[in-house]
Design a protein around this motif. Structure first.
Motif, PDB file in Angstrom:
ATOM      1  N   THR A 153       0.720  -1.710  -0.094  1.00 14.10           N
ATOM      2  CA  THR A 153       0.046   0.029  -0.533  1.00 14.10           C
ATOM      3  C   THR A 153       1.430   0.825   0.351  1.00 14.10           C
ATOM      4  OG1 THR A 153      -0.069  -0.024   2.687  1.00 14.10           O
ATOM      5  CG2 THR A 153      -1.740  -1.013   1.337  1.00 14.10           C
ATOM      6  N   ARG A 154       2.202   0.611   0.038  1.00 14.59           N
ATOM      7  CA  ARG A 154       3.294   2.336  -0.182  1.00 14.59           C
ATOM      8  C   ARG A 154       3.022   2.603   1.450  1.00 14.59           C
ATOM      9  NH1 ARG A 154       5.392   3.410  -5.414  1.00 14.59           N
ATOM     10  NH2 ARG A 154       6.393   5.021  -4.055  1.00 14.59           N
ATOM     11  N   HIS A 155       3.130   2.331   1.979  1.00 15.52           N
ATOM     12  CA  HIS A 155       2.105   2.547   3.808  1.00 15.52           C
ATOM     13  C   HIS A 155       1.296   3.001   4.086  1.00 15.52           C
ATOM     14  CE1 HIS A 155       6.401   0.410   3.706  1.00 15.52           C
ATOM     15  NE2 HIS A 155       5.788   0.222   4.594  1.00 15.52           N
ATOM     16  N   ALA A 156       0.704   3.535   2.279  1.00 18.29           N
ATOM     17  CA  ALA A 156      -0.933   4.039   3.511  1.00 18.29           C
ATOM     18  C   ALA A 156      -1.665   2.825   3.585  1.00 18.29           C
ATOM     19  CB  ALA A 156      -2.043   4.643   2.111  1.00 18.29           C
ATOM     20  N   VAL A 157      -2.244   3.438   5.082  1.00 16.79           N
ATOM     21  CA  VAL A 157      -3.159   2.708   6.101  1.00 16.79           C
ATOM     22  C   VAL A 157      -4.472   2.515   5.897  1.00 16.79           C
ATOM     23  CG1 VAL A 157      -4.144   2.996   8.729  1.00 16.79           C
ATOM     24  CG2 VAL A 157      -1.973   3.659   7.818  1.00 16.79           C
ATOM     25  N   VAL A 158      -5.113   1.895   4.850  1.00 18.65           N
ATOM     26  CA  VAL A 158      -5.899   1.014   4.212  1.00 18.65           C
ATOM     27  C   VAL A 158      -6.509  -0.324   5.459  1.00 18.65           C
ATOM     28  CG1 VAL A 158      -6.867  -0.743   2.404  1.00 18.65           C
ATOM     29  CG2 VAL A 158      -4.693   0.286   2.253  1.00 18.65           C
ATOM     30  N   THR A 159      -7.434   1.307   6.047  1.00 20.77           N
ATOM     31  CA  THR A 159      -9.268   0.731   6.505  1.00 20.77           C
ATOM     32  C   THR A 159     -10.216  -0.083   6.010  1.00 20.77           C
ATOM     33  OG1 THR A 159     -10.184   2.790   6.160  1.00 20.77           O
ATOM     34  CG2 THR A 159      -8.378   2.546   8.343  1.00 20.77           C
ATOM     35  N   GLY A 160     -10.172  -0.262   4.726  1.00 20.05           N
ATOM     36  CA  GLY A 160     -11.280  -0.736   4.210  1.00 20.05           C
ATOM     37  C   GLY A 160     -11.186  -1.599   2.415  1.00 20.05           C
ATOM     38  N   HIS A 161     -11.804  -2.623   2.642  1.00 22.34           N
ATOM     39  CA  HIS A 161     -11.935  -3.474   0.869  1.00 22.34           C
ATOM     40  C   HIS A 161     -12.637  -4.032   0.738  1.00 22.34           C
ATOM     41  CE1 HIS A 161     -10.945  -7.073   2.284  1.00 22.34           C
ATOM     42  NE2 HIS A 161      -9.644  -6.919   2.790  1.00 22.34           N
ATOM     43  N   LYS A 162     -13.102  -3.960  -0.695  1.00 21.26           N
ATOM     44  CA  LYS A 162     -14.259  -4.752  -0.531  1.00 21.26           C
ATOM     45  C   LYS A 162     -14.395  -6.178  -0.220  1.00 21.26           C
ATOM     46  CE  LYS A 162     -15.511  -1.796  -4.630  1.00 21.26           C
ATOM     47  NZ  LYS A 162     -15.894  -2.411  -6.115  1.00 21.26           N
ATOM     48  N   ALA A 163     -15.638  -6.860  -0.531  1.00 18.79           N
ATOM     49  CA  ALA A 163     -15.711  -8.371  -0.379  1.00 18.79           C
ATOM     50  C   ALA A 163     -16.348  -9.121  -1.346  1.00 18.79           C
ATOM     51  CB  ALA A 163     -17.239  -8.604   1.134  1.00 18.79           C
ATOM     52  N   SER A 164     -16.107 -10.446  -1.444  1.00 15.73           N
ATOM     53  CA  SER A 164     -16.049 -10.778  -2.638  1.00 15.73           C
ATOM     54  C   SER A 164     -16.577 -12.468  -2.393  1.00 15.73           C
ATOM     55  CB  SER A 164     -15.072 -10.681  -3.410  1.00 15.73           C
ATOM     56  OG  SER A 164     -13.871 -11.839  -2.615  1.00 15.73           O
ATOM     57  N   VAL A 165     -17.142 -12.506  -3.608  1.00 19.32           N
ATOM     58  CA  VAL A 165     -17.025 -14.478  -4.052  1.00 19.32           C
ATOM     59  C   VAL A 165     -16.731 -14.612  -5.422  1.00 19.32           C
ATOM     60  CG1 VAL A 165     -19.309 -14.592  -1.863  1.00 19.32           C
ATOM     61  CG2 VAL A 165     -19.785 -13.830  -4.166  1.00 19.32           C
ATOM     62  N   GLN A 166     -17.156 -16.135  -5.245  1.00 17.92           N
ATOM     63  CA  GLN A 166     -16.512 -16.766  -7.137  1.00 17.92           C
ATOM     64  C   GLN A 166     -17.234 -17.724  -6.614  1.00 17.92           C
ATOM     65  OE1 GLN A 166     -12.429 -18.196  -7.399  1.00 17.92           O
ATOM     66  NE2 GLN A 166     -11.468 -15.731  -7.112  1.00 17.92           N
ATOM     67  N   LEU A 167     -18.254 -17.608  -8.503  1.00 19.91           N
ATOM     68  CA  LEU A 167     -19.340 -18.772  -8.404  1.00 19.91           C
ATOM     69  C   LEU A 167     -18.673 -19.979  -9.599  1.00 19.91           C
ATOM     70  CD1 LEU A 167     -22.052 -16.593  -7.942  1.00 19.91           C
ATOM     71  CD2 LEU A 167     -21.850 -17.738  -6.356  1.00 19.91           C
ATOM     72  N   ARG A 168     -18.991 -21.271  -9.389  1.00 19.18           N
ATOM     73  CA  ARG A 168     -19.293 -21.477 -10.426  1.00 19.18           C
ATOM     74  C   ARG A 168     -20.449 -22.074 -10.643  1.00 19.18           C
ATOM     75  NH1 ARG A 168     -18.699 -26.811 -13.257  1.00 19.18           N
ATOM     76  NH2 ARG A 168     -17.118 -26.663 -14.477  1.00 19.18           N
ATOM     77  N   THR A 169     -20.395 -21.635 -12.474  1.00 19.31           N
ATOM     78  CA  THR A 169     -22.498 -21.987 -12.388  1.00 19.31           C
ATOM     79  C   THR A 169     -22.556 -22.751 -13.250  1.00 19.31           C
ATOM     80  OG1 THR A 169     -22.978 -20.077 -12.529  1.00 19.31           O
ATOM     81  CG2 THR A 169     -24.313 -20.925 -13.749  1.00 19.31           C
ATOM     82  N   GLN A 170     -22.697 -24.583 -13.711  1.00 18.18           N
ATOM     83  CA  GLN A 170     -22.541 -25.195 -14.756  1.00 18.18           C
ATOM     84  C   GLN A 170     -24.435 -25.005 -15.699  1.00 18.18           C
ATOM     85  OE1 GLN A 170     -20.277 -28.009 -15.214  1.00 18.18           O
ATOM     86  NE2 GLN A 170     -22.271 -28.284 -16.858  1.00 18.18           N
ATOM     87  N   VAL A 171     -24.448 -25.104 -16.328  1.00 15.84           N
ATOM     88  CA  VAL A 171     -25.817 -25.229 -17.322  1.00 15.84           C
ATOM     89  C   VAL A 171     -25.619 -26.458 -18.283  1.00 15.84           C
ATOM     90  CG1 VAL A 171     -26.638 -23.881 -18.730  1.00 15.84           C
ATOM     91  CG2 VAL A 171     -25.519 -22.525 -17.518  1.00 15.84           C
ATOM     92  N   THR A 172     -26.754 -27.453 -18.062  1.00 18.10           N
ATOM     93  CA  THR A 172     -27.190 -28.814 -18.644  1.00 18.10           C
ATOM     94  C   THR A 172     -28.113 -28.742 -19.447  1.00 18.10           C
ATOM     95  OG1 THR A 172     -26.137 -29.888 -16.310  1.00 18.10           O
ATOM     96  CG2 THR A 172     -27.426 -30.717 -18.060  1.00 18.10           C
ATOM     97  N   GLY A 173     -27.809 -28.643 -20.827  1.00  8.38           N
ATOM     98  CA  GLY A 173     -28.654 -28.438 -21.919  1.00  8.38           C
ATOM     99  C   GLY A 173     -29.454 -29.680 -23.141  1.00  8.38           C
ATOM    100  N   TYR A 174     -30.159 -29.701 -23.266  1.00 14.22           N
ATOM    101  CA  TYR A 174     -30.443 -30.701 -24.213  1.00 14.22           C
ATOM    102  C   TYR A 174     -29.850 -30.633 -25.840  1.00 14.22           C
ATOM    103  CZ  TYR A 174     -33.241 -34.750 -25.866  1.00 14.22           C
ATOM    104  OH  TYR A 174     -33.875 -35.504 -26.419  1.00 14.22           O
ATOM    105  N   ALA A 175     -29.481 -31.689 -26.385  1.00  9.96           N
ATOM    106  CA  ALA A 175     -28.467 -31.751 -27.201  1.00  9.96           C
ATOM    107  C   ALA A 175     -29.309 -32.361 -28.435  1.00  9.96           C
ATOM    108  CB  ALA A 175     -26.608 -32.263 -27.421  1.00  9.96           C
ATOM    109  N   VAL A 176     -29.564 -31.097 -29.805  1.00  8.37           N
ATOM    110  CA  VAL A 176     -29.752 -31.926 -30.745  1.00  8.37           C
ATOM    111  C   VAL A 176     -29.395 -30.550 -32.138  1.00  8.37           C
ATOM    112  CG1 VAL A 176     -32.761 -31.974 -29.810  1.00  8.37           C
ATOM    113  CG2 VAL A 176     -31.186 -29.772 -31.099  1.00  8.37           C
ATOM    114  N   HIS A 177     -29.423 -31.359 -33.203  1.00 10.77           N
ATOM    115  CA  HIS A 177     -29.083 -31.136 -34.414  1.00 10.77           C
ATOM    116  C   HIS A 177     -29.250 -29.508 -34.639  1.00 10.77           C
ATOM    117  CE1 HIS A 177     -28.047 -29.601 -38.452  1.00 10.77           C
ATOM    118  NE2 HIS A 177     -26.725 -30.677 -38.485  1.00 10.77           N
TER     119      HIS A 177
END
Length: 384
Positions: free
Chosen positions: A165-189
């Motif tokens: 932080t170049r010695h800046a005193v950081v007092t807050g940062h964002k919260a985060s989540v990571q998601l994995r989305t699986q989509v199941t389809g139906y195959a046709v021509h």
């Protein structure tokens, strides 16, 4: 035996402790170094046993000490155009080059190199050293260490997470989540797409939902919010699916992250996302093929760092560094994990976050030397 901060940094940089590999070599070195100084440490292993966190206490077993927190893992160098060997510390033009110099082996090296001074100092309150694994993979390693420390370490007055932080005193940062989305389809021509369900096209619809919601957030953002950007962001970083241009795809997946400002929760966005899937997307899919659907996996959650009212860590580091500005950052750290167990926490360390993850990553020598001075002041403060 002693090692100067630069010698210690060279030792740490030489370990290619990329998050995708084991960190046991570098942790073993840290443990042996501490042992050579008469300091016992504890390891908190990963579930697979191939990685470890380490924590140690120097000084009396009393409350009111400080935690110096760093991570040992780094991001990969593959695909980057380096002009120096990333695993060899190289000095050029007032800079120290190497993978992890800024993020964040520079801080780790300073802490470890000053252990002999900590041991000799007449500490009235302790120094707790905490080194984690897999910070670069959504802070996956630190939670188990923080939980164990909370049950075994006398309550500290402050936690200093030494991200650059170049010695800046950081007092807050964002919260985060990571998601994995699986989509199941139906195959046709593809000529009879009306009889199929495209996993890829429904994945595209879901990815677009993330972008649409982020655009809503951008339009209603409070421009006085100190975060950059001043709103919750939603982002898709990886997507894959399908087998051929003329086949309606049966499978697709993608990874996203949500980074929320402190007044919002990323988990609330996850619930909105699941409701959109349940109420809008899946009914249209299942009307054609009941076996289709969407599964959402919460891969990781990193709590945010909330600015504290008259926080002890903030007061300490403002006095030590002389920084009286107000600083928040958009990226995540392990700070929120310590704050979540009730320990006052800030982010403050040498170097510039702009160098993190970059080819030819470097730490300015002036910043490295400033970090040494800051830590010596902290040691002195614990003796008062």
């Amino acid at each position: 035996m002693s090692l100067s901060p630069r010698e210690m940094l060279a030792r740490l940089i030489a370990f290619p402790s990329v998050s995708t590999s084991s960190n046991l070599d570098i942790i073993g070195f840290c443990q042996e170094w501490l042992q050579s100084q008469g300091v016992e440490s504890r390891l908190v292993m990963s579930p697979e046993g191939d990685k470890a966190n380490l924590y140690a206490t120097i000084g009396p077993q009393v409350e009111g000490g400080i935690v110096l927190s760093g991570h040992t893992d780094v991001v990969p160098v593959e695909g980057q155009n380096w002009s120096t060997d990333p695993w060899t510390l190289t000095e050029k033009n007032g800079r120290l080059y190497g993978r992890g110099t800024a993020d964040m082996k520079g801080f780790d090296a300073l802490v470890l190199a000053l252990v002999p001074e900590m041991v000799r100092a007449p500490l009235k309150r302790p120094v707790h050293i905490a080194l984690s694994y897999d910070e670069e993979i959504a802070c996956r390693g630190a939670p188990s260490m923080v939980r164990e420390m909370a049950g075994s370490v006398p309550t500290p007055s402050a936690v200093i997470v030494g991200e650059p932080t170049r010695h800046a005193v950081v007092t807050g940062h964002k919260a985060s989540v990571q998601l994995r989305t699986q989509v199941t389809g139906y195959a046709v021509h593809s000529s009879r797409i009306d009889r199929g369900v495209s996993a890829v096209m429904n994945a595209a619809r879901l990815i677009a939902w993330h972008d649409d919601v982020m655009e809503e957030n951008r339009r209603r953002a409070d421009l006085n919010d100190p975060f950059e950007p001043p709103y919750t962001t939603l982002h898709c970083g990886v997507v894959a699916g399908g087998s051929a241009a003329n086949v309606v795809s049966s499978s697709a997946w993608f990874s996203t992250d949500i980074r929320a400002i402190p007044t919002e929760s990323p988990l609330d966005y996850v619930e909105r996302y699941k409701a959109y899937i349940r109420d809008i997307v899946e009914p249209r899919m299942k009307a054609i093929a009941p076996e289709t659907g969407v599964a959402v996996e919460l891969v990781a959650e990193v709590p945010g760092l909330r600015p504290e009212t008259e926080g002890a860590a903030e007061r300490l580091m403002r006095r030590i560094t002389g920084d009286n500005g107000t600083h928040v950052v958009a990226y995540g750290t392990e700070a929120g994990l310590f704050q979540r167990v009730g320990w006052s926490t800030v982010v403050c360390g040498p170097g510039d976050i702009a160098q993190a993850h970059q080819p030819d990553e470097y730490l300015e020598i002036g910043e490295f030397e400033a970090g040494e001075r800051v830590l010596r002041r902290l040691i002195g403060d614990l003796c008062a």
